[in-house]
Design a protein around this motif. Structure first.
Motif, mmCIF file in Angstrom:
data_model
loop_
_atom_site.group_PDB
_atom_site.id
_atom_site.type_symbol
_atom_site.label_atom_id
_atom_site.label_comp_id
_atom_site.label_asym_id
_atom_site.label_seq_id
_atom_site.Cartn_x
_atom_site.Cartn_y
_atom_site.Cartn_z
ATOM 1 N N UNK A 167 0.928 -1.031 -0.167
ATOM 2 C CA UNK A 167 0.082 -0.094 -0.107
ATOM 3 C C UNK A 167 0.699 1.432 -0.085
ATOM 4 N N UNK A 168 1.697 1.393 1.052
ATOM 5 C CA UNK A 168 2.401 2.682 1.118
ATOM 6 C C UNK A 168 3.556 2.974 -0.142
ATOM 7 N N UNK A 169 4.257 2.118 -0.584
ATOM 8 C CA UNK A 169 4.815 2.254 -1.612
ATOM 9 C C UNK A 169 4.022 2.635 -3.092
ATOM 10 N N UNK A 170 3.026 1.900 -3.269
ATOM 11 C CA UNK A 170 2.025 2.302 -4.288
ATOM 12 C C UNK A 170 1.499 3.600 -4.270
ATOM 13 N N UNK A 171 1.080 4.064 -3.239
ATOM 14 C CA UNK A 171 0.573 5.213 -3.163
ATOM 15 C C UNK A 171 1.415 6.611 -3.469
ATOM 16 N N UNK A 172 2.686 6.361 -3.385
ATOM 17 C CA UNK A 172 3.764 7.241 -3.675
ATOM 18 C C UNK A 172 3.975 7.129 -5.305
ATOM 19 N N UNK A 173 3.491 6.228 -5.712
ATOM 20 C CA UNK A 173 3.890 5.945 -7.353
ATOM 21 C C UNK A 173 3.057 7.175 -8.130
ATOM 22 N N UNK A 174 3.887 7.780 -9.256
ATOM 23 C CA UNK A 174 3.048 8.645 -10.058
ATOM 24 C C UNK A 174 2.114 7.822 -10.601
ATOM 25 N N UNK A 175 0.952 8.764 -10.701
ATOM 26 C CA UNK A 175 -0.398 8.469 -11.209
ATOM 27 C C UNK A 175 -1.402 7.380 -10.327
ATOM 28 N N UNK A 176 -0.801 7.318 -9.101
ATOM 29 C CA UNK A 176 -1.745 6.615 -8.263
ATOM 30 C C UNK A 176 -2.672 7.587 -7.655
ATOM 31 N N UNK A 177 -4.074 7.337 -7.813
ATOM 32 C CA UNK A 177 -5.042 8.155 -7.340
ATOM 33 C C UNK A 177 -5.698 7.685 -5.871
ATOM 34 N N UNK A 178 -5.888 6.321 -6.162
ATOM 35 C CA UNK A 178 -6.311 5.486 -5.181
ATOM 36 C C UNK A 178 -5.841 4.034 -5.000
ATOM 37 N N UNK A 179 -5.693 3.566 -3.932
ATOM 38 C CA UNK A 179 -5.053 2.099 -3.616
ATOM 39 C C UNK A 179 -5.614 1.549 -2.395
ATOM 40 N N UNK A 180 -6.451 0.660 -2.338
ATOM 41 C CA UNK A 180 -7.056 0.249 -1.014
ATOM 42 C C UNK A 180 -7.066 -1.335 -0.776
ATOM 43 N N UNK A 181 -6.837 -1.834 0.399
ATOM 44 C CA UNK A 181 -7.062 -3.240 0.341
ATOM 45 C C UNK A 181 -8.067 -3.351 1.466
ATOM 46 N N UNK A 182 -8.926 -4.497 1.339
ATOM 47 C CA UNK A 182 -10.173 -4.529 2.296
ATOM 48 C C UNK A 182 -10.192 -6.252 2.587
ATOM 49 N N UNK A 183 -10.452 -6.594 3.792
ATOM 50 C CA UNK A 183 -10.510 -7.864 4.164
ATOM 51 C C UNK A 183 -12.211 -8.043 4.702
ATOM 52 N N UNK A 184 -12.990 -9.157 3.990
ATOM 53 C CA UNK A 184 -14.209 -9.328 3.973
ATOM 54 C C UNK A 184 -14.611 -9.685 5.685
ATOM 55 N N UNK A 185 -15.559 -9.043 6.067
ATOM 56 C CA UNK A 185 -15.850 -9.305 7.480
ATOM 57 C C UNK A 185 -16.624 -10.621 7.783
#
Length: 118
Positions: free
Chosen positions: A43-61
């Motif tokens: 998550x953290x390195x991806x969000x720093x990439x040029x062009x990354x507007x949103x990057x989210x990971x979820x775990x099903x409840x």
């Protein structure tokens, strides 16, 4: 993820919004916590990439072995560059260690306007 999933679809000719996708990943029995740790490390390195507007990971409840992810990129080219990052390439090469089956990806066309300010 099949070979067709890594062949990024071209945007439609009239498409003006960002390039987006959502997907799911099911952990092998006993591998969910390890998969979560690995996915969250991206998550953290991806969000720093040029062009990354949103990057989210979820775990099903209700199904803790199931993960969902959502990504929004400024362009198809930005996502293509992301997929070449060493940490993403390493995850994709090693994913069968954690996954039951493979990544399931849906390529999305943004229907609503994407906010210019978050």
């Amino acid at each position: 993820m099949s070979q067709s999933a890594v062949d990024l679809p071209l945007p439609d000719a009239d498409e003006t919004g960002p390039y987006a996708l959502m997907g799911t990943a099911r952990a092998k029995p006993g591998e969910a916590d390890a998969l979560e740790t690995h996915l969250l490390s991206l998550v953290a390195p991806t969000r720093l990439e040029t062009g990354a507007l949103a990057y989210h990971v979820h775990r099903d409840r209700n199904d803790p072995d199931l993960f969902a992810f959502y990504e929004v990129w400024s362009s198809r080219e930005a996502l293509a560059a992301h997929l070449k990052q060493p940490y993403i390439a390493a995850f994709l090469a090693d994913r069968t260690r954690y996954l039951e089956g493979d990544l399931q990806i849906r390529w999305l066309r943004m229907a609503s306007r994407y906010p210019t300010r978050l």
